[in-house]
Design a protein around this motif. Structure first.
Motif, PDB file in Angstrom:
ATOM      1  N   ASN A 265       0.830  -1.206   0.000  1.00  0.00           N
ATOM      2  CA  ASN A 265       0.000   0.000   0.000  1.00  0.00           C
ATOM      3  C   ASN A 265       0.866   1.258   0.000  1.00  0.00           C
TER       4      ASN A 265
ATOM      5  N   ILE B  77      -0.697   5.553  -8.589  1.00  0.00           N
ATOM      6  CA  ILE B  77      -2.028   6.165  -8.621  1.00  0.00           C
ATOM      7  C   ILE B  77      -1.943   7.561  -9.233  1.00  0.00           C
TER       8      ILE B  77
ATOM      9  N   ASN C  85      -6.532  11.320   1.692  1.00  0.00           N
ATOM     10  CA  ASN C  85      -7.762  10.544   1.859  1.00  0.00           C
ATOM     11  C   ASN C  85      -8.067   9.677   0.636  1.00  0.00           C
ATOM     12  N   ASN C  86      -7.034   9.421  -0.164  1.00  0.00           N
ATOM     13  CA  ASN C  86      -7.158   8.541  -1.346  1.00  0.00           C
ATOM     14  C   ASN C  86      -8.156   9.068  -2.378  1.00  0.00           C
ATOM     15  N   THR C  87      -8.214  10.379  -2.488  1.00  0.00           N
ATOM     16  CA  THR C  87      -9.070  11.011  -3.484  1.00  0.00           C
ATOM     17  C   THR C  87      -8.202  11.806  -4.448  1.00  0.00           C
ATOM     18  N   SER C  88      -8.418  11.602  -5.714  1.00  0.00           N
ATOM     19  CA  SER C  88      -7.660  12.362  -6.709  1.00  0.00           C
ATOM     20  C   SER C  88      -8.218  13.781  -6.824  1.00  0.00           C
TER      21      SER C  88
ATOM     22  N   ALA D  33      -2.721  10.969  -8.576  1.00  0.00           N
ATOM     23  CA  ALA D  33      -3.046  11.776  -7.403  1.00  0.00           C
ATOM     24  C   ALA D  33      -3.729  13.082  -7.782  1.00  0.00           C
TER      25      ALA D  33
ATOM     26  N   LYS E  46       2.773   8.269  -6.317  1.00  0.00           N
ATOM     27  CA  LYS E  46       1.685   9.239  -6.565  1.00  0.00           C
ATOM     28  C   LYS E  46       2.130  10.217  -7.653  1.00  0.00           C
TER      29      LYS E  46
END
Length: 430
Positions: A15, A44, A82-85, A46, A19
């Motif tokens: 995990n 990911i 918060n794992n939001t793009s 980001a 980014k």
């Protein structure tokens, strides 16, 4: 790739994704976002920047990314945590973010890209470029400034320059001496323009000027200049040789003079209509008699040149390789480590009149040609990457290279200042 996919799977299991932020959500940016989000573990998206919010929103909705719109760095960092793009029109927020590991510049611009990349360096951000245009124009000074800032800067896998350099490294690692780095085109017409290319561009969701730069030879000139400047190679003649042929690249080695290739220290070139297209190829020599014997055994021919080729370049499909190579392996995919040895010079597509303002890349008024930098400097020629917005000071006939003496540069343009600094630092291959 075997090492890279293992490294990215490990990141995913822990995990601990890389980014990245995407600058520009056109067709290539869309492709990168799609490829990473749907098919690449351990990375990911980001954040993304686009000057038109709706364009970025459409991409995110189509790919299926959870996002917010933010216009400041605090909101951006909070969302990423918060794992939001994030979609933003504030390029400074992306450059200043503490949550982004790497910025991918994919706008195809010169001025905006130059400003963005330097902002990224000033904020200790690594930059991966999918922008041959800026690399061919300002690559040496960008590499210089990245090194001074203690960050990495490289051109990405997927486009022809990095695909060629990957092949070059493979060939050289086996003991060969690469003497020609080639690019395979399907068509070239110096006089194509956004009107002639409009319908084709619409089929592929591309802009007419982008497609024009492919057709009129400007794009391939930028691409081959990138390779030349990464390796210290030259061109055999202004504009490159550019042979037209329907043969396979392993059947046309006789078109090149190995003595000339050696004398120049290797050249970059292209062919039109050859197989396998599209793709890239390298002609290399080797002196070892034992190697020559077994090259003949494996059907590589008699020499003195041997052909190696990649029958494709996979655009955004390969971007993940570059991200992992840079962040996890500190690998420089492609940059102008040798300074500038080949310039892309602005050349008139039509007769220009005193007072004309030159339009952008892939436009109606100019196309780009490769020229060895020492000759370009001698003639004071205008880099194609700086041509947009220049005011013509005297009439210039069609198919003539443009010199600095022929034009007036736009005042206070950041890319002009960077290029001036590059020239003063003598960042060229002597």
């Amino acid at each position: 790739m075997i090492i890279i996919d293992t490294a990215l799977k490990k990141r995913a299991l822990e995990n601990n994704p890389i980014k990245v932020a995407i600058i520009g959500t056109g067709v290539m940016g869309h492709g990168i976002i799609n490829q990473i989000t749907r098919y690449t573990p351990g990375i990911i998206i980001a954040a993304s920047y686009n000057r038109t919010l709706n364009k970025a929103i459409k991409v995110y909705n189509k790919v299926g990314i959870n996002y917010i719109i933010a216009d400041n760095v605090n909101d951006l960092d909070k969302a990423i945590s918060n794992n939001t793009s994030v979609i933003t029109q504030n390029i400074d927020a992306i450059c200043k973010s503490q949550k982004i590991d790497l910025i991918i510049e994919v706008t195809g611009t010169i001025e905006f890209a130059a400003q963005t990349i330097i902002k990224a360096f000033n904020n200790n951000k690594h930059v991966l470029s999918f922008n041959a245009e800026i690399e061919a124009t300002l690559g040496p000074i960008l590499k210089h400034k990245a090194s001074k800032a203690g960050v990495m800067y490289s051109v990405a896998d997927g486009d022809q320059p990095a695909v060629t350099l990957n092949l070059y490294r493979f060939v050289k690692s086996m003991g060969f001496k690469p003497l020609l780095c080639g690019n395979i085109k399907g068509l070239q017409d110096r006089y194509r323009n956004p009107t002639t290319q409009k319908s084709f561009a619409a089929q592929w969701d591309m802009t007419p000027d982008m497609v024009t730069s492919f057709a009129d030879g400007t794009k391939i000139s930028f691409e081959q200049a990138c390779i030349a400047n990464a390796l210290g190679m030259k061109v055999a003649t202004r504009g490159m040789l550019g042979y037209n042929t329907n043969k396979h690249v392993d059947e046309i080695m006789n078109l090149y003079d190995i003595n000339q290739l050696n004398k120049l220290g290797g050249v970059v070139d292209y062919v039109v209509g050859a197989k396998p297209g599209p793709g890239v190829f390298i002609y290399a020599s080797i002196e070892d008699s034992f190697s020559k014997k077994y090259l003949k055994y494996v059907k590589m021919g008699e020499g003195p040149l041997y052909c190696f080729y990649a029958p494709y370049h996979l655009l955004f499909f390969e971007i993940a390789n570059s991200i992992c190579r840079m962040i996890d392996f500190k690998d420089d995919i492609l940059s102008a480590k040798n300074g500038i040895s080949v310039e892309v010079v602005a050349t008139t597509k039509v007769d220009l009149k005193k007072g004309d303002i030159i339009d952008g890349l892939g436009g109606y008024k100019t196309y780009g040609l490769c020229e060895n930098y020492n000759q370009s400097k001698k003639e004071n020629l205008l880099p194609m990457g700086l041509a947009e917005g220049c005011k013509v000071l005297r009439d210039i006939s069609k198919d003539q290279v443009i010199s600095y003496d022929d034009i007036e540069l736009p005042a206070n343009r950041f890319s002009n200042m960077l290029r001036s600094e590059q020239d003063k630092l003598n960042l060229f291959n002597k």
